[in-house]
Write a protein that holds these residues in place. Structure first.
Motif, PDB file in Angstrom:
ATOM      1  N   GLY A   1       0.882  -1.219   0.030  1.00  0.00           N
ATOM      2  CA  GLY A   1      -0.080   0.111   0.004  1.00  0.00           C
ATOM      3  C   GLY A   1       0.857   1.188   0.085  1.00  0.00           C
ATOM      4  O   GLY A   1       0.527   2.218  -0.828  1.00  0.00           O
ATOM      5  N   GLN A   2       2.168   1.228   0.586  1.00  0.00           N
ATOM      6  CA  GLN A   2       2.793   2.374   0.789  1.00  0.00           C
ATOM      7  C   GLN A   2       3.304   2.542  -0.717  1.00  0.00           C
ATOM      8  O   GLN A   2       3.581   3.773  -1.101  1.00  0.00           O
TER       9      GLN A   2
ATOM     10  N   ALA B   1       0.317   4.317  -2.609  1.00  0.00           N
ATOM     11  CA  ALA B   1       0.122   5.485  -2.358  1.00  0.00           C
ATOM     12  C   ALA B   1       0.976   6.355  -2.685  1.00  0.00           C
ATOM     13  O   ALA B   1       0.780   7.771  -3.329  1.00  0.00           O
TER      14      ALA B   1
ATOM     15  N   LEU C   1       0.439   9.463  -6.068  1.00  0.00           N
ATOM     16  CA  LEU C   1       0.841  10.931  -5.846  1.00  0.00           C
ATOM     17  C   LEU C   1       1.553  11.090  -7.095  1.00  0.00           C
ATOM     18  O   LEU C   1       2.248  12.457  -7.011  1.00  0.00           O
TER      19      LEU C   1
ATOM     20  N   GLN D   1      11.789   2.679   5.167  1.00  0.00           N
ATOM     21  CA  GLN D   1      10.818   1.854   6.049  1.00  0.00           C
ATOM     22  C   GLN D   1      11.519   0.522   5.993  1.00  0.00           C
ATOM     23  O   GLN D   1      11.497  -0.206   7.264  1.00  0.00           O
TER      24      GLN D   1
ATOM     25  N   ARG E   1      11.649   6.005  14.235  1.00  0.00           N
ATOM     26  CA  ARG E   1      10.861   7.271  14.311  1.00  0.00           C
ATOM     27  C   ARG E   1       9.423   6.774  13.496  1.00  0.00           C
ATOM     28  O   ARG E   1       9.185   6.272  12.420  1.00  0.00           O
ATOM     29  N   GLY E   2       7.978   6.882  14.392  1.00  0.00           N
ATOM     30  CA  GLY E   2       6.973   7.009  13.536  1.00  0.00           C
ATOM     31  C   GLY E   2       6.454   5.395  13.701  1.00  0.00           C
ATOM     32  O   GLY E   2       5.128   5.229  13.579  1.00  0.00           O
TER      33      GLY E   2
ATOM     34  N   ARG F   1       4.525   4.821  19.007  1.00  0.00           N
ATOM     35  CA  ARG F   1       3.840   6.034  19.355  1.00  0.00           C
ATOM     36  C   ARG F   1       5.046   6.947  19.980  1.00  0.00           C
ATOM     37  O   ARG F   1       4.916   8.250  20.020  1.00  0.00           O
TER      38      ARG F   1
ATOM     39  N   PHE G   1      -7.060   6.109   0.102  1.00  0.00           N
ATOM     40  CA  PHE G   1      -7.403   4.378   0.161  1.00  0.00           C
ATOM     41  C   PHE G   1      -8.085   4.246   1.284  1.00  0.00           C
ATOM     42  O   PHE G   1      -8.155   5.032   2.240  1.00  0.00           O
TER      43      PHE G   1
ATOM     44  N   ASN H   1      -2.877   4.432   4.075  1.00  0.00           N
ATOM     45  CA  ASN H   1      -1.443   4.313   3.401  1.00  0.00           C
ATOM     46  C   ASN H   1      -0.694   5.746   3.639  1.00  0.00           C
ATOM     47  O   ASN H   1       0.107   6.108   2.710  1.00  0.00           O
ATOM     48  N   LEU H   2      -0.750   6.130   4.907  1.00  0.00           N
ATOM     49  CA  LEU H   2       0.195   7.449   5.167  1.00  0.00           C
ATOM     50  C   LEU H   2       1.599   6.841   5.409  1.00  0.00           C
ATOM     51  O   LEU H   2       1.640   5.570   5.694  1.00  0.00           O
ATOM     52  N   PHE H   3       2.467   7.806   4.865  1.00  0.00           N
ATOM     53  CA  PHE H   3       3.806   7.312   5.248  1.00  0.00           C
ATOM     54  C   PHE H   3       4.137   7.092   6.671  1.00  0.00           C
ATOM     55  O   PHE H   3       4.327   8.275   7.488  1.00  0.00           O
ATOM     56  N   PRO H   4       4.478   5.920   7.331  1.00  0.00           N
ATOM     57  CA  PRO H   4       4.581   5.873   8.931  1.00  0.00           C
ATOM     58  C   PRO H   4       5.942   6.921   9.338  1.00  0.00           C
ATOM     59  O   PRO H   4       5.950   6.929  10.398  1.00  0.00           O
ATOM     60  N   HIS H   5       6.765   6.579   8.359  1.00  0.00           N
ATOM     61  CA  HIS H   5       8.049   7.215   8.733  1.00  0.00           C
ATOM     62  C   HIS H   5       8.230   8.667   8.886  1.00  0.00           C
ATOM     63  O   HIS H   5       9.267   9.284   8.990  1.00  0.00           O
ATOM     64  N   LEU H   6       7.123   9.536   8.306  1.00  0.00           N
ATOM     65  CA  LEU H   6       7.078  10.943   7.770  1.00  0.00           C
ATOM     66  C   LEU H   6       6.224  11.452   8.787  1.00  0.00           C
ATOM     67  O   LEU H   6       5.145  10.943   9.183  1.00  0.00           O
TER      68      LEU H   6
ATOM     69  N   TYR I   1       3.360  11.944  14.094  1.00  0.00           N
ATOM     70  CA  TYR I   1       3.660  10.881  13.428  1.00  0.00           C
ATOM     71  C   TYR I   1       2.092  10.391  13.036  1.00  0.00           C
ATOM     72  O   TYR I   1       1.454  10.348  14.154  1.00  0.00           O
TER      73      TYR I   1
ATOM     74  N   ARG J   1       1.071   7.305  13.384  1.00  0.00           N
ATOM     75  CA  ARG J   1       0.341   6.378  14.043  1.00  0.00           C
ATOM     76  C   ARG J   1       0.112   6.944  15.599  1.00  0.00           C
ATOM     77  O   ARG J   1      -0.435   6.335  16.300  1.00  0.00           O
ATOM     78  N   GLN J   2       0.306   8.222  15.817  1.00  0.00           N
ATOM     79  CA  GLN J   2       0.084   9.086  17.004  1.00  0.00           C
ATOM     80  C   GLN J   2      -1.495   9.617  16.710  1.00  0.00           C
ATOM     81  O   GLN J   2      -1.996  10.110  17.702  1.00  0.00           O
ATOM     82  N   LEU J   3      -2.329   9.289  15.585  1.00  0.00           N
ATOM     83  CA  LEU J   3      -3.342   9.995  15.346  1.00  0.00           C
ATOM     84  C   LEU J   3      -4.340   8.773  15.249  1.00  0.00           C
ATOM     85  O   LEU J   3      -4.064   7.704  15.129  1.00  0.00           O
TER      86      LEU J   3
ATOM     87  N   ARG K   1      -2.968  15.035   1.913  1.00  0.00           N
ATOM     88  CA  ARG K   1      -1.832  14.876   1.047  1.00  0.00           C
ATOM     89  C   ARG K   1      -2.131  14.878  -0.514  1.00  0.00           C
ATOM     90  O   ARG K   1      -1.650  15.097  -1.210  1.00  0.00           O
TER      91      ARG K   1
END
Lengths: 304, 255
Positions: free
Chosen positions: A186-187, A190, A194, A209, A285-286, A289, B98, B102-107, B148, B150-152, B164
């Motif tokens: 999915g990454q 997405a 874009l 990642q 990171r990310g 949490r 989607f 599918n957000l980019f988790p590292h950003l 990030y 995952r915090q949402l 986005r």
């Protein structure tokens, strides 16, 4: 019918809550004491056994020859890591490319270089002159532009760098490929949606990642490479191990000098392990949490 | 109603292996209109949407967005697939949201929103950040730029995913079941953002199971079943007085 639907009013006189007693575990204490006694006995024998010759270890620990050997070991490790992972990443990309020829070539490379023992490979590169006395660069079946004697071109150090890099690349390719496969499809979708191109997606979305699963395996591989470089002593390349061998071949103080090399390997491995912890934390990171505190932060928190 | 047609899909066929998924779909979406696609699972709704920005290769038919053939080039009566670069350029003008965000988790939230404007549209960092902050505020999440994903909560993540997509200033937005992965109490906040976009005149195709939303926001509802458009029409007609038995059966099950 006299069913009361009223709830019982809570009793106003509350008794003090009963004390909670954790389960006693005498077995833990006994086993801990037994292990500590055994450790103390082992330590005592290491410290008091004259044959370890700790004074000799101390004397040679920072000797010039040893430090120069250590320098070469570190340099070889770093070079192998960088070149190996650069080539490995390229191989992983080929393997994931979808072009059957490139996929097969990448697969074949990994197959052959994982199959041949590193020592055998190093000996091959060292003796490349017997296979190809001259190396030429030019048009295949046409004229050569440059022609060099391979013995002059590939000395022991070059043989070692080529051998270690090609060996490392085969493992790195699988590590990187595993990391890329661990990133959710999915990454990529997405990012495609874009309007991002393949190269940018790989650099900005997938690899960062993938690093989360690449780093632990790469750390393993790096430490393996560090110790693996000791194999180059058979080609008389003056790394850490060969340097102490040079010394003990003169003075026959074999055990203390092997200890010098051992301690240096342990020190460098420890530094690398700590480094790995922080790199892993960076790429986490990310993912969680909140990032876990560093050992340093934990210590400060406990002292406060 | 004389708005120009923005999306024109004609006789679209798509199969996975030997399994046909889309069997001759025709669909038109006019500029500024909201089209909701409904239908049972497996009817090809998501696949239809993914064909519109060429995430799926098609087997036959044509998809035009703003008069431009998507994914292919017509040459001597045949369709030749475009090069990656050309497809990438087309996708940049079509936003997609989607089911699983599918957000980019590292950003961070802000980095998620500005990544494509900077990397694809070539916007300067400062301009992209200004645009990103404006869009994040527009979906009601000002102040969360440095979080990030995952915090949402799920609803917040989906709203960021919408921001986005909007950051590319698309002429068409595609929503693939945007609320299906959300807890029921979070569905409303995401639908509200989509309804706001409709209000602002964005052209959208929304695959959804939210019939109340379709009735409120859609200009046209399309009922898809077994890879074919069974019927389409204004929500007041299709959802209230469906002409086909299959539509009636489906609506009886979901309403």
């Amino acid at each position: 019918m006299s069913v009361s639907t009223d709830l019982q009013p809570p009793s106003t006189a509350r008794t003090a809550p009963a004390e909670v007693v954790p389960l006693r575990r005498p077995g833990r204490w006994i086993s801990a004491v037994v292990v500590l006694v055994m450790l103390a006995a082992a330590l005592r024998s290491v410290v008091t056994n004259e044959a370890f010759q700790w004074s000799v270890v101390a004397e040679y620990f920072t000797a010039d020859v040893v430090l120069r050997g250590l320098g070469l070991t570190l340099w070889l490790t770093a070079l192998t890591l960088v070149l190996g992972f650069a080539l490995g990443t390229l191989l992983a990309v080929l393997r994931l490319s979808g072009n059957p020829v490139l996929v097969s070539v990448s697969w074949g490379y990994v197959w052959i270089f994982r199959s041949v023992p590193l020592l055998v490979q190093l000996l091959f590169w060292f003796n490349i002159g017997a296979l190809y006395p001259r190396l030429s660069f030019g048009i295949p079946f046409g004229p050569d532009f440059v022609s060099l004697s391979s013995i002059n071109l590939i000395g022991p150090t070059a043989a070692v760098i080529i051998g270690l890099t090609l060996h490392e690349a085969a493992y790195a390719a699988e590590i990187v490929r595993g990391g890329v496969l661990s990133v959710e499809q999915g990454q990529v979708e997405a990012a495609l949606a874009l309007g991002m191109g393949r190269g940018r997606i790989l650099r900005r979305i997938v690899l960062p990642q993938a690093m989360r699963s690449i780093i632990p395996a790469a750390g393993n591989s790096l430490i393996g490479t560090l110790k693996g470089t000791s194999i180059v002593s058979v080609l008389a390349v003056q790394d850490l191990l060969f340097s102490v061998q040079l010394i003990y071949n003169r003075n026959y103080l074999i055990i203390p000098l092997l200890l010098v090399a051992t301690i240096w390997y342990v020190v460098v491995t420890s530094v690398l392990s700590v480094g790995q912890y922080y790199v892993e934390r960076y790429y986490a990171r990310g993912a969680a949490r909140a990032l876990p505190p560093t050992p340093w932060q934990r210590l400060k928190g406990r002292l406060r | 109603m004389s708005a120009a047609t923005l999306v024109r899909i004609s006789d679209l066929h798509k199969s996975y292996g030997t399994t046909p998924v889309l069997r001759g779909v025709d669909l038109q979406v006019r500029q500024g209109e909201v089209t909701c696609v409904i239908g049972p699972s497996g009817s090809g709704k998501s696949t239809l949407l993914r064909c519109v920005n060429h995430l799926e290769k098609i087997n036959a038919g044509e998809i035009e967005v703003d008069g431009e053939l998507i994914g292919y080039r017509r040459h001597k009566g045949r369709l030749h697939e475009l090069k990656d670069r050309a497809i990438t350029r087309q996708r940049a003008t079509i936003g997609m949201v989607f089911q699983n965000f599918n957000l980019f988790p590292h950003l961070t939230v802000l980095e998620n929103v500005v990544e494509a404007p900077i990397g694809v549209r070539g916007l300067g960092r400062a301009a992209a950040v200004a645009l990103g902050e404006e869009l994040i505020a527009r979906v009601g999440l000002a102040g969360r730029e440095d979080s990030y994903p995952r915090q949402l909560s799920g609803g917040q993540q989906q709203r960021i995913a919408i921001a986005r997509a909007l950051a590319m200033e698309p002429k068409l937005m595609l929503f693939d079941e945007p609320t299906s992965a959300l807890d029921p109490e979070l569905v409303g906040e995401v639908l509200a953002v989509i309804a706001d976009l409709a209000e602002a005149g964005m052209t959208m195709v929304v695959v959804t199971h939210e019939m109340a939303f379709a009735r409120q926001v859609a200009d046209t509802v399309v009922f898809l079943d077994e890879g074919q458009v069974v019927e389409s029409g204004p929500p007041g007609e299709l959802l209230v007085n469906p002409r086909h038995a299959r539509t009636r059966e489906f609506l009886a099950r979901v309403l």
